[in-house]
Each structure stands twice: as C-alpha cells, then as structure tokens.
Design an enzyme around this catalytic site. Structure first.
Site, PDB file in Angstrom:
ATOM      1  N   LYS A  14       0.833  -1.226   0.000  1.00 43.96           N
ATOM      2  CA  LYS A  14       0.000   0.000   0.000  1.00 43.96           C
ATOM      3  C   LYS A  14       0.856   1.260   0.000  1.00 43.96           C
ATOM      4  O   LYS A  14       0.617   2.180  -0.767  1.00 43.96           O
ATOM      5  CB  LYS A  14      -0.869   0.061   1.269  1.00 43.96           C
ATOM      6  CG  LYS A  14      -2.156  -0.703   1.206  1.00 43.96           C
ATOM      7  CD  LYS A  14      -3.025  -0.419   2.427  1.00 43.96           C
ATOM      8  CE  LYS A  14      -2.500  -0.994   3.718  1.00 43.96           C
ATOM      9  NZ  LYS A  14      -2.135  -0.124   4.778  1.00 43.96           N
ATOM     10  N   ARG A  89     -11.270   0.237   7.035  1.00 41.36           N
ATOM     11  CA  ARG A  89     -10.743  -1.081   7.368  1.00 41.36           C
ATOM     12  C   ARG A  89     -11.820  -2.006   7.921  1.00 41.36           C
ATOM     13  O   ARG A  89     -11.534  -3.151   8.231  1.00 41.36           O
ATOM     14  CB  ARG A  89      -9.644  -0.923   8.401  1.00 41.36           C
ATOM     15  CG  ARG A  89      -8.232  -0.963   7.745  1.00 41.36           C
ATOM     16  CD  ARG A  89      -7.283  -1.227   8.789  1.00 41.36           C
ATOM     17  NE  ARG A  89      -5.961  -1.647   8.611  1.00 41.36           N
ATOM     18  CZ  ARG A  89      -4.926  -0.912   8.262  1.00 41.36           C
ATOM     19  NH1 ARG A  89      -5.064   0.305   7.841  1.00 41.36           N
ATOM     20  NH2 ARG A  89      -3.719  -1.414   8.292  1.00 41.36           N
ATOM     21  N   ARG A 128      11.035  -5.749   6.282  1.00 43.05           N
ATOM     22  CA  ARG A 128      10.644  -4.370   5.930  1.00 43.05           C
ATOM     23  C   ARG A 128      11.361  -3.316   6.785  1.00 43.05           C
ATOM     24  O   ARG A 128      11.439  -3.416   7.994  1.00 43.05           O
ATOM     25  CB  ARG A 128       9.130  -4.206   6.073  1.00 43.05           C
ATOM     26  CG  ARG A 128       8.672  -2.791   5.766  1.00 43.05           C
ATOM     27  CD  ARG A 128       7.270  -2.736   5.290  1.00 43.05           C
ATOM     28  NE  ARG A 128       6.308  -2.907   6.362  1.00 43.05           N
ATOM     29  CZ  ARG A 128       4.989  -2.793   6.182  1.00 43.05           C
ATOM     30  NH1 ARG A 128       4.505  -2.541   4.972  1.00 43.05           N
ATOM     31  NH2 ARG A 128       4.166  -2.969   7.194  1.00 43.05           N
ATOM     32  N   ARG A 163       9.439  -0.864  11.888  1.00 45.26           N
ATOM     33  CA  ARG A 163       8.212  -0.496  12.588  1.00 45.26           C
ATOM     34  C   ARG A 163       7.989  -1.431  13.771  1.00 45.26           C
ATOM     35  O   ARG A 163       8.260  -2.624  13.679  1.00 45.26           O
ATOM     36  CB  ARG A 163       7.023  -0.627  11.623  1.00 45.26           C
ATOM     37  CG  ARG A 163       6.700   0.655  10.906  1.00 45.26           C
ATOM     38  CD  ARG A 163       5.707   0.456   9.799  1.00 45.26           C
ATOM     39  NE  ARG A 163       4.467  -0.213  10.202  1.00 45.26           N
ATOM     40  CZ  ARG A 163       3.382  -0.239   9.446  1.00 45.26           C
ATOM     41  NH1 ARG A 163       3.367   0.364   8.269  1.00 45.26           N
ATOM     42  NH2 ARG A 163       2.304  -0.871   9.845  1.00 45.26           N
ATOM     43  N   ARG A 174      -2.592  -8.944  12.878  1.00 47.93           N
ATOM     44  CA  ARG A 174      -3.032  -7.982  11.849  1.00 47.93           C
ATOM     45  C   ARG A 174      -3.679  -8.707  10.685  1.00 47.93           C
ATOM     46  O   ARG A 174      -4.669  -8.253  10.117  1.00 47.93           O
ATOM     47  CB  ARG A 174      -1.836  -7.159  11.341  1.00 47.93           C
ATOM     48  CG  ARG A 174      -1.455  -6.045  12.274  1.00 47.93           C
ATOM     49  CD  ARG A 174      -0.041  -5.602  12.035  1.00 47.93           C
ATOM     50  NE  ARG A 174       0.118  -4.751  10.879  1.00 47.93           N
ATOM     51  CZ  ARG A 174       1.299  -4.480  10.337  1.00 47.93           C
ATOM     52  NH1 ARG A 174       2.406  -4.991  10.835  1.00 47.93           N
ATOM     53  NH2 ARG A 174       1.383  -3.693   9.297  1.00 47.93           N
TER      54      ARG A 174
HETATM   55  P1  AMP Z   1      -0.917   0.587   8.381  1.00 45.10           P
HETATM   56  O1  AMP Z   1       0.158   1.607   8.438  1.00 45.10           O
HETATM   57  O2  AMP Z   1      -2.014   0.937   7.422  1.00 45.10           O
HETATM   58  O3  AMP Z   1      -0.387  -0.809   8.169  1.00 45.10           O
HETATM   59  O4  AMP Z   1      -1.600   0.580   9.849  1.00 45.10           O
HETATM   60  C1  AMP Z   1      -0.872   0.259  11.011  1.00 45.10           C
HETATM   61  C2  AMP Z   1      -1.810   0.035  12.189  1.00 45.10           C
HETATM   62  O5  AMP Z   1      -2.547   1.244  12.446  1.00 45.10           O
HETATM   63  C3  AMP Z   1      -2.882  -1.024  11.976  1.00 45.10           C
HETATM   64  O6  AMP Z   1      -2.395  -2.332  12.260  1.00 45.10           O
HETATM   65  C4  AMP Z   1      -3.949  -0.570  12.977  1.00 45.10           C
HETATM   66  O7  AMP Z   1      -3.575  -0.890  14.305  1.00 45.10           O
HETATM   67  C5  AMP Z   1      -3.876   0.941  12.853  1.00 45.10           C
HETATM   68  N1  AMP Z   1      -4.789   1.453  11.789  1.00 45.10           N
HETATM   69  C6  AMP Z   1      -4.446   2.032  10.598  1.00 45.10           C
HETATM   70  N2  AMP Z   1      -5.533   2.389   9.894  1.00 45.10           N
HETATM   71  C7  AMP Z   1      -6.604   2.020  10.656  1.00 45.10           C
HETATM   72  C8  AMP Z   1      -8.009   2.091  10.466  1.00 45.10           C
HETATM   73  N3  AMP Z   1      -8.548   2.602   9.341  1.00 45.10           N
HETATM   74  N4  AMP Z   1      -8.807   1.618  11.464  1.00 45.10           N
HETATM   75  C9  AMP Z   1      -8.288   1.120  12.601  1.00 45.10           C
HETATM   76  N5  AMP Z   1      -6.979   0.989  12.841  1.00 45.10           N
HETATM   77  C10 AMP Z   1      -6.121   1.435  11.869  1.00 45.10           C
END
Ligand code: AMP
Length: 218
Positions: A14, A89, A128, A163, A174
């Site tokens: 993404k 999500r 990563r 991260r 996740r």
């Molecule tokens: P990402 O950077 O998109 O992989 O998101 C990292 C983490 O942020 C996820 O594993 C969730 O804990 C939280 N997160 C990101 N976007 C959302 C969302 N739309 N709703 C809820 N939690 C989110």
C-alpha cells in the site's frame, strides 16, 4: 478529480504504491496508519491508548479513526483528489466514509484491491525497513528492494527503522483482523461496481503498471 481507496492486507505494498500514485497523479495521500503514527508522538493518554492497539496489531477504535479522517478530509488539498491508504478497514468505517463523501460532495472512483498470498506477506514483514523522514520503504530480504547503502535511505539519507508492529506475532494478529474485518469490504465495493483487483506479488513497477491502467481509464 479522482479519489481512490487502496484496500490490502498488511505489507501488500500500500505504502509503496501510494507513493508512486502520488508522484504520477498528484493526488493527496491520506494514510490512517501515518496519521496514527504522528498522533502517538504526542505525550497524551490518547497517544498511549493508540500505541497499545497498534503494537498488538488490533484496529484502533472507529471513533478515533473517524475523527482523524474527518479532520483530514476538511483540508483544502483533498479537493485535488485523494488516495485513501488503510481506510476504511471495516464495514462501519466504510459506511461512515460514504456519509463523509456525501457531505463533501465527493465520490470514490476506484477501490484498488492489492492481492498477495499470506506466505509472501510474512516474508515482506520480516525484512521491511522504513525511512522515518520521507516514508520510503525498503526490504533487506527481497532482491531489488534493498537500499543502496545498508540501513540508510537512498532518497534523504536518514537512518532506516523497523516499525514496532513489523514482527511475526503482530503480523498474525493484523492478518487475522484483515480477514475478519477488512476483506469483507471487497464484496461491499464489488457491489458498488468500483472494485479493481491487482496481483501485488509482482515487482512494485509491474504492480504500478496495472494500477496506472486502472486510474487512466476511470
Ligand atoms: P498501516 O500503516 O495501514 O499498516 O496501519 C498500522 C496500524 O494502524 C494497523 O495495524 C492498525 O492498528 C492501525 N490502523 C491504521 N488504519 C486504521 C483504520 N482505518 N482503522 C483502525 N486501525 C487502523
């Protein structure tokens, strides 16, 4: 003006594809993950609460996410079109997004579903590395995704970091959350006739070619 959602399991690309889309099409990048990572730099009880959810790989409660997103969508740069990376999500977030779009007189032109098998996602998570300054993404386990100098960003020369949530235990959680909560959105957007699925197991450049083909034709 084109508005696009990127729907994907963790580590499907993404972030990388968003950067490539922004560079070519000049869309505004809205990543809820990035907004949350910014938020947790603050020293507040909300920041600590968010940190716990993210560390475990759980979704942050909808109320917090919706506040962040609706504030972000008020900003004038969204009028150029935006790319929603990591939002919505779950079903409730998708419904709230529909309401927000209506309020701002906007619509989603395409939902791009990045498709990657679970074993490949695992490999991507382990290697990563992220640039904390310009958000460029590298991987020291995958050929062609290494930085030129080990541990240093090619673009801005910052020291790369891992991260907190890029480990196998958090990945499992996740991924399960993705299957249970996010994957059903594929049907939601298919019913609206705006879903496009792209095989995201190829190189970033090849995946981007498929995405260009979609964006140029919507
Ligand atoms: P990402 O950077 O998109 O992989 O998101 C990292 C983490 O942020 C996820 O594993 C969730 O804990 C939280 N997160 C990101 N976007 C959302 C969302 N739309 N709703 C809820 N939690 C989110």
């Amino acid at each position: 003006m084109k508005n696009i959602i990127l729907l994907a399991p963790p580590a499907a690309g993404k972030g990388t594809q968003s950067s490539m889309i922004i560079e070519k099409y000049g869309l505004t990048h809205i990543s809820t993950g990035d907004l949350l990572r910014e938020k947790i730099k603050e020293n507040s009880s909300l920041a600590n609460e968010i940190k716990e959810y993210m560390k475990k790989g759980n979704l942050v409660p909808n109320k917090i996410i919706l506040e962040l997103i609706s504030d972000r969508m008020e900003m004038s740069d969204c009028a150029n079109g935006c790319i929603l990376d990591g939002f919505p999500r779950n079903y409730d977030q998708a419904v709230s997004l529909d309401e927000l779009l209506l309020k701002h007189n906007m619509k989603i032109n395409a939902v791009i579903n990045l498709d990657v098998k679970e074993d490949i996602l695992r490999k991507r998570i382990v290697g990563r590395l992220l640039c904390p300054n310009c958000n460029a993404i590298y991987n020291d386990q995958i050929e062609n995704m290494n930085s030129k100098e080990k541990g240093v960003c090619d673009i801005c020369h910052s020291v790369l970091i891992k991260r907190d949530d890029d480990n196998i235990d958090t990945f499992n959680n996740r991924y399960n959350t993705y299957i249970k909560e996010t994957r059903p959105l594929i049907d939601y957007y298919e019913r609206k006739n705006i879903l496009y699925t792209v095989n995201s197991e190829n190189s970033a450049n090849n995946v981007f070619k498929s995405i260009e083909n979609i964006i140029d034709n919507i």
